[in-house]
Scaffold this motif. Structure first.
Motif, PDB file in Angstrom:
ATOM      1  N   ALA A 184       0.836  -1.192   0.000  1.00 38.20           N
ATOM      2  CA  ALA A 184       0.000   0.000   0.000  1.00 38.20           C
ATOM      3  C   ALA A 184       0.876   1.249   0.000  1.00 38.20           C
ATOM      4  CB  ALA A 184      -0.920   0.006   1.220  1.00 38.20           C
ATOM      5  N   ALA A 185       0.527   2.202  -0.857  1.00 41.74           N
ATOM      6  CA  ALA A 185       1.339   3.408  -1.003  1.00 41.74           C
ATOM      7  C   ALA A 185       1.243   4.300   0.226  1.00 41.74           C
ATOM      8  CB  ALA A 185       0.893   4.181  -2.237  1.00 41.74           C
ATOM      9  N   ASN A 186       2.347   4.968   0.561  1.00 40.88           N
ATOM     10  CA  ASN A 186       2.375   5.976   1.614  1.00 40.88           C
ATOM     11  C   ASN A 186       2.056   7.336   1.018  1.00 40.88           C
ATOM     12  OD1 ASN A 186       3.230   4.746   4.212  1.00 40.88           O
ATOM     13  ND2 ASN A 186       4.949   4.037   2.966  1.00 40.88           N
ATOM     14  N   ILE A 187       2.147   8.393   1.832  1.00 42.14           N
ATOM     15  CA  ILE A 187       1.928   9.736   1.315  1.00 42.14           C
ATOM     16  C   ILE A 187       3.252  10.401   0.971  1.00 42.14           C
ATOM     17  CG2 ILE A 187      -0.200  10.023   2.611  1.00 42.14           C
ATOM     18  CD1 ILE A 187       1.409  11.769   4.577  1.00 42.14           C
ATOM     19  N   ASN A 188       4.349   9.669   1.062  1.00 39.72           N
ATOM     20  CA  ASN A 188       5.664  10.226   0.781  1.00 39.72           C
ATOM     21  C   ASN A 188       6.266   9.488  -0.409  1.00 39.72           C
ATOM     22  OD1 ASN A 188       8.478  10.865   0.797  1.00 39.72           O
ATOM     23  ND2 ASN A 188       8.262  11.560   2.913  1.00 39.72           N
ATOM     24  N   VAL A 225       3.381  16.449  -8.792  1.00 39.07           N
ATOM     25  CA  VAL A 225       3.495  16.514  -7.346  1.00 39.07           C
ATOM     26  C   VAL A 225       4.746  17.306  -6.965  1.00 39.07           C
ATOM     27  CG1 VAL A 225       4.768  14.334  -7.141  1.00 39.07           C
ATOM     28  CG2 VAL A 225       3.427  15.173  -5.220  1.00 39.07           C
ATOM     29  N   ALA A 226       4.597  18.185  -5.967  1.00 40.36           N
ATOM     30  CA  ALA A 226       5.694  19.078  -5.595  1.00 40.36           C
ATOM     31  C   ALA A 226       5.697  19.307  -4.101  1.00 40.36           C
ATOM     32  CB  ALA A 226       5.557  20.414  -6.329  1.00 40.36           C
ATOM     33  N   THR A 227       6.837  19.722  -3.596  1.00 40.55           N
ATOM     34  CA  THR A 227       6.970  20.118  -2.200  1.00 40.55           C
ATOM     35  C   THR A 227       7.712  21.438  -2.149  1.00 40.55           C
ATOM     36  OG1 THR A 227       7.855  19.509  -0.041  1.00 40.55           O
ATOM     37  CG2 THR A 227       9.075  18.730  -1.955  1.00 40.55           C
ATOM     38  N   ASN A 228       7.143  22.401  -1.424  1.00 43.89           N
ATOM     39  CA  ASN A 228       7.720  23.747  -1.335  1.00 43.89           C
ATOM     40  C   ASN A 228       7.930  24.359  -2.714  1.00 43.89           C
ATOM     41  OD1 ASN A 228       7.841  23.629   1.499  1.00 43.89           O
ATOM     42  ND2 ASN A 228       9.824  22.578   1.412  1.00 43.89           N
ATOM     43  N   GLY A 229       6.998  24.068  -3.633  1.00 49.92           N
ATOM     44  CA  GLY A 229       7.060  24.659  -4.959  1.00 49.92           C
ATOM     45  C   GLY A 229       8.001  23.960  -5.922  1.00 49.92           C
ATOM     46  N   GLN A 230       8.669  22.907  -5.485  1.00 45.75           N
ATOM     47  CA  GLN A 230       9.611  22.191  -6.341  1.00 45.75           C
ATOM     48  C   GLN A 230       9.063  20.807  -6.673  1.00 45.75           C
ATOM     49  OE1 GLN A 230      12.506  23.541  -7.558  1.00 45.75           O
ATOM     50  NE2 GLN A 230      11.869  25.450  -6.543  1.00 45.75           N
ATOM     51  N   GLY A 334      -0.317  12.501  -1.347  1.00 47.95           N
ATOM     52  CA  GLY A 334      -0.809  12.611   0.007  1.00 47.95           C
ATOM     53  C   GLY A 334      -2.169  11.989   0.188  1.00 47.95           C
ATOM     54  N   ARG A 335      -2.726  11.414  -0.867  1.00 46.42           N
ATOM     55  CA  ARG A 335      -4.003  10.725  -0.764  1.00 46.42           C
ATOM     56  C   ARG A 335      -3.786   9.253  -1.076  1.00 46.42           C
ATOM     57  NH1 ARG A 335      -7.590  13.598  -4.974  1.00 46.42           N
ATOM     58  NH2 ARG A 335      -5.632  13.483  -6.113  1.00 46.42           N
ATOM     59  N   SER A 336      -4.687   8.437  -0.614  1.00 46.67           N
ATOM     60  CA  SER A 336      -4.651   7.013  -0.923  1.00 46.67           C
ATOM     61  C   SER A 336      -5.978   6.612  -1.515  1.00 46.67           C
ATOM     62  CB  SER A 336      -4.372   6.189   0.330  1.00 46.67           C
ATOM     63  OG  SER A 336      -4.560   4.816   0.071  1.00 46.67           O
ATOM     64  N   SER A 337      -5.937   5.721  -2.499  1.00 49.53           N
ATOM     65  CA  SER A 337      -7.177   5.281  -3.135  1.00 49.53           C
ATOM     66  C   SER A 337      -7.687   3.979  -2.540  1.00 49.53           C
ATOM     67  CB  SER A 337      -6.955   5.111  -4.634  1.00 49.53           C
ATOM     68  OG  SER A 337      -5.949   4.170  -4.868  1.00 49.53           O
ATOM     69  N   ARG A 353       5.948  17.654   9.368  1.00 45.08           N
ATOM     70  CA  ARG A 353       6.731  17.962   8.177  1.00 45.08           C
ATOM     71  C   ARG A 353       5.808  18.473   7.079  1.00 45.08           C
ATOM     72  NH1 ARG A 353      10.189  13.147   5.954  1.00 45.08           N
ATOM     73  NH2 ARG A 353      11.064  13.418   8.038  1.00 45.08           N
ATOM     74  N   ARG A 354       6.279  19.497   6.369  1.00 42.53           N
ATOM     75  CA  ARG A 354       5.488  19.998   5.248  1.00 42.53           C
ATOM     76  C   ARG A 354       5.567  18.977   4.112  1.00 42.53           C
ATOM     77  NH1 ARG A 354       3.501  24.909   5.161  1.00 42.53           N
ATOM     78  NH2 ARG A 354       3.424  24.908   2.896  1.00 42.53           N
ATOM     79  N   VAL A 355       4.417  18.390   3.788  1.00 44.88           N
ATOM     80  CA  VAL A 355       4.374  17.358   2.759  1.00 44.88           C
ATOM     81  C   VAL A 355       3.741  17.951   1.507  1.00 44.88           C
ATOM     82  CG1 VAL A 355       3.529  15.074   2.148  1.00 44.88           C
ATOM     83  CG2 VAL A 355       4.157  15.583   4.510  1.00 44.88           C
ATOM     84  N   PHE A 356       4.519  18.004   0.442  1.00 42.44           N
ATOM     85  CA  PHE A 356       4.046  18.462  -0.864  1.00 42.44           C
ATOM     86  C   PHE A 356       3.447  19.875  -0.781  1.00 42.44           C
ATOM     87  CE2 PHE A 356       5.221  14.463  -1.829  1.00 42.44           C
ATOM     88  CZ  PHE A 356       4.396  13.459  -1.385  1.00 42.44           C
ATOM     89  N   GLY A 357       4.137  20.768  -0.009  1.00 41.34           N
ATOM     90  CA  GLY A 357       3.780  22.174  -0.030  1.00 41.34           C
ATOM     91  C   GLY A 357       2.708  22.580   0.955  1.00 41.34           C
TER      92      GLY A 357
END
Length: 379
Positions: A184-188, A225-230, A334-337, A353-357
């Motif tokens: 199962a996928a994580n959000i990271n 998908v990005a974190t802090n704009g990157q 950051g979502r799971s289906s 932690r800031r996850v994906f902005g």
């Protein structure tokens, strides 16, 4: 044997169209000549093949034209085909042969003649490489088959290529993923990729032989998908690219929400060949899940239609259990289906932690329908 002509990817479709036309009126050769087909197509249709003889070094020349057409067709669909792209990363394996997947020996400096040599790995996995078959049926109207304009031919060629690609890729995926428990996928996303690498990349010898596979929905998110704009995966686009330096392929022939890492060194594959055939008087069940029980059928003869079948014959066998690792329910943002809530990852300082902005402790989950893809047409 000397070949003076080459085949284009469209020659196979032209051959199939000529055979379909010839079954209705005249001959396939006459139809091919009227369409100004290539010399390779004409030579394939011209004469019956006589018996071969080891005393005649040119005996295979009469069948080389068709093999050229089939090979060109495969090369034409390779860029969009999961299986044929994956096969290009591996050394071709022979059909109908037992393959030793791994047998390593070590010899120390003091080893004398006639002494047993120690095995570094005693287990030798073997696989019987029997050919695998997958095919599709394209139903076309007589008007489309008989049309001489380029647009009609382009439609027929496109459908033949799409049908063959879908049938082969879905069959290959069922073989590659059989018996594999998806994670199962994580959000990271980076941690997800690390999990896949820890399964598949255990020896460090897979450079140039690994492939990341995902469906379109997952690819759309991976590309943005990005974190802090990157962007996390700057080399990934919605139609493919690279993730961590590994080629990534997007296909609709794997389940939605899937991301897999595959190592061609752990598979035995062979692109094989393709064949075509037609039917004008058959009755078909126009559905993806044909049944042996009584069902509604469509008569090709009564509807003035023709069925063209493309059948691929290839080798695909997973010979190492760690040749593939799969993430399921994967959206990468950051979502799971899979219908479960997931918590944000905490840093070493205890802060969220800031996850994906965006800062988050819990992520809103949207349920998604993970319906599998349809089965290939059976016949």
């Amino acid at each position: 044997m000397t070949l003076t002509t080459t085949s284009s990817p469209g020659d196979f479709a032209r051959l199939a169209k000529s055979i379909a036309q010839g079954a209705r009126a005249g001959t396939a050769l006459e139809a091919a000549e009227r369409a100004r087909s290539s010399e390779r197509v004409l030579s394939t249709l011209k004469a019956a093949i006589g018996a071969g003889s080891l005393g005649d070094p040119e005996w295979a020349g009469s069948i080389s034209s068709y093999h050229g057409l089939a090979r060109a067709f495969i090369e034409g669909i390779r860029p969009q085909s999961l299986f044929y792209s994956f096969a290009a990363l591996s050394v071709p394996s022979p059909m109908r042969a037992r393959l030793v997947a791994s047998a390593m020996i070590t010899v120390d400096d003091n080893h004398a003649e006639r002494e047993w040599m120690p095995l570094a790995r005693g287990a030798m996995d073997t696989a019987a490489l029997a050919p695998v078959y997958a095919g599709s049926i394209i139903v076309a109207s007589d008007e489309l088959i008989d049309s001489t304009d380029a647009e009609s031919f382009a439609i027929l060629r496109r459908e033949l290529e799409k049908g063959a690609t879908a049938a082969v890729d879905r069959r290959f995926w069922s073989i590659a993923s059989a018996g594999i428990t998806a994670t199962a996928a994580n959000i990271n996303p980076p941690l997800d990729m690390r999990e896949l690498l820890n399964v598949v990349n255990v020896t460090g010898g897979g450079a140039g032989q690994m492939l990341i596979v995902m469906d379109t929905t997952t690819a759309n998110v991976a590309a943005t998908v990005a974190t802090n704009g990157q962007r996390i995966f700057p080399d990934m686009g919605p139609f493919g690219g690279q993730i961590l330096g590994i080629p990534a392929m997007v296909t609709d022939n794997v389940p939605t929400g899937t991301l897999a890492l595959m190592n061609a060194a752990g598979f035995a594959v062979n692109s094989g060949s393709v064949a075509t055939d037609i039917a004008r008087s058959a009755s078909l069940q126009m559905r993806y899940d044909p049944t042996q029980a009584a069902a509604q059928t469509v008569s090709l003869f009564q509807t003035n239609a023709v069925a063209l079948r493309v059948m691929a014959r290839f080798v695909a066998s997973r010979v190492k259990s760690n040749a593939i690792a799969i993430l399921s329910g994967c959206l990468l943002d950051g979502r799971s289906s899979n219908g479960k809530e997931r918590r944000g990852l905490r840093g070493s300082d205890g802060d969220i932690r800031r996850v994906f902005g965006r800062s988050q402790d819990r992520t809103a989950i949207e349920e998604r329908n993970l319906s599998s893809f349809g089965n290939a047409v059976q016949f």
